[in-house]
Every structure is written in structure tokens, then in C-alpha cells.
Write a protein that holds these residues in place. Sequence first.
Motif: not given
Length: 319
Positions: A92-112
Motif C-alpha cells: 500500500v505505502d510503496d504503491s504511491y511511489t513512482a515506478p523505477n524504470d517503466c510507466e507501471r509497476k506490478v506487485y506480485f503476492l504469490p501463495d496467499c
Amino acid sequence: MKLYSKECIERPVSAMAKSGRFVHSYIITGEKGTGKKVAAKYIAMQLLCDNHNACGQCRQCRRVLNGQHPDFITVEKSGRIYTINDVRTKVVDDSYTAPNDCERKVYFLPDCEGWMDAAQDALLKITEDPPDTAYFIFTAVNKNSFLPTLISRSMTLEVPEATRENCAQALRDTGKYTEEQISEAVGSFGGNIGRCMDFLDGDADLKKSADAVKKAVEAMITGDEYSLAVTLNSAASSREEMRSVLEMLSRVVRDAAAARYGSKTFLGCSAGGAMRMSERISSGRLIAMYDAICEASYRCTRNCNAQVAAAVLSGKLCR
């Protein structure tokens, strides 16, 4: 990127890529080994690809495939499950920061599996009204791991097993296995590419499951309820292991029933056992056995105690 028997994933995601309008949250479900993580990488590549088509060749796609992309973020658990703190600080907190290298960034939460409702509650606002640059992918065996409110904010995608032919081709494409090895793996685990690879790469648990199935088949043929109970109980240390054994066992029983009607095609891990079953056990009894195994497997997905399920099933199979 090659997706084997995953048209149900490829079609909707590629359509979104062509339109340039992506859903921000995805829930991917499927049994272990069916390719949930592969599907997640495919979605990430569609979102981050320089050519906007998951080409697999551009710099962004290669970095996703190699697990080195700074904007494809695999969220680590603090312990066995995702906690409220994991979700708040790492997503949540990190998602409001700008992407590092692209126009988007993807958060992957496996095995929930097993995460608390409170951790999911912390995601509701961000998935309902996400930053334009943030996307979220969650995986689990089934949708029961997610709150209805999180499901309603996400696109749900179920990953099926590959066909046996596509699974065999996927194994060939690795260049690591012989045809004999591929035949043995597909015979034991059907179209589950991940399990086939784990089996061929020496996964001790999967080899144990295959051995347990062969012992169970022999006990069923002779009507030895005690031996069957011991064998199934040894596989009941976890519901996941129990489901694996029951899935493989159901294939052998299905083979035996088909052989009663002249079929020479064997899908399970014990063709010899299936033939002996077909010679000694009636068609009606084989169908009843198959139904009992499927029922026990279903119960293992619904939090039934695996050892209790094993004991009950042993009695049903050796009546």
C-alpha cells in the motif's frame, strides 16, 4: 513467452494489452504446478513490455523472466502468511511511489493461502482506487483464500492443467529429459507441468506420492484394508500431499474402468496395476471406488482432516 494450454489467460490479457486498458488487480487460482506464477509473469510482461505485447525479447520482458525487474515486485512474507504490516508497508505505502524504470509497476503476492482477513482489508482501498501506475497480482489454489470484497475488485483467472500432449511438449522444450522420462512423468501427473518437472528433477515428495499410489493400487486389488490404510495414512501428513496421492490414484482407477471396455490408453502412473484391477474388479465397483476417491479429494480441499479422510476412504475402497 510460451503458454501451454493457457488460452483462458492469454486471450483476455492480450485483449487488454491491445486496447491499452488494463484491470489493476488480478486473482489467479489453480492447483500447485499448473502455472500460476507463469501466468503472473505473463501479465507483468504485458504491462511492462517495451513492445506492449509480452514479446519475451525486449529488455523489460527479459528482466521479468529472469526475476530481475525492479518494477515487478514479488512481495515477501514476514512469516508463513502475509500480515497486515506486510501489506501496508510493502504494497500500500510503496504503491504511491513512482515506478523505477517503466510507466507501471506490478506487485506480485504469490501463495496467499491462509492470510488473515485484516491483511486483505488493508488492500481494499488501494485495489478499489489504485494509483494509475500500480497493479496487483495475487495467487492461491482457489478463491476461498480471498474475501468477496477483494474478489469483486479483481479480475479472477483460473489456470487449468495443460493437456497431456502440451505438457509433454513443454517438457521436451526444456531439452532436459528423455522421452521415457517424459512418459513416466506425464503418466503420473497428467498435464501438471510443474509437478512433472519437479518429479523429473528429483522431488522426493512427489516420488513418495507415486510410490504410495502403486502400493495403494496393490492393496485395493487384494482387498487388504489394513495395508491400504497404512499407505494412505502415510500420505496424510498434509492435505496437499493427500490430494496429490488421491488425484494420481483416481487416474489409475479410471484407467481400470476404461480397460474393462477395451481401452488400451493409460493415463495413470500404474498401467499394470490398472490392468489387474480391470481383471479382478467389476465396472460398477470401479466406478464406486472412483467416486469415493474424488469425494475424499474434495473433502481435503474443504479443511477436512487428511488422516480422517484416509481412514474413511480405506474402508470404502476395501468393502
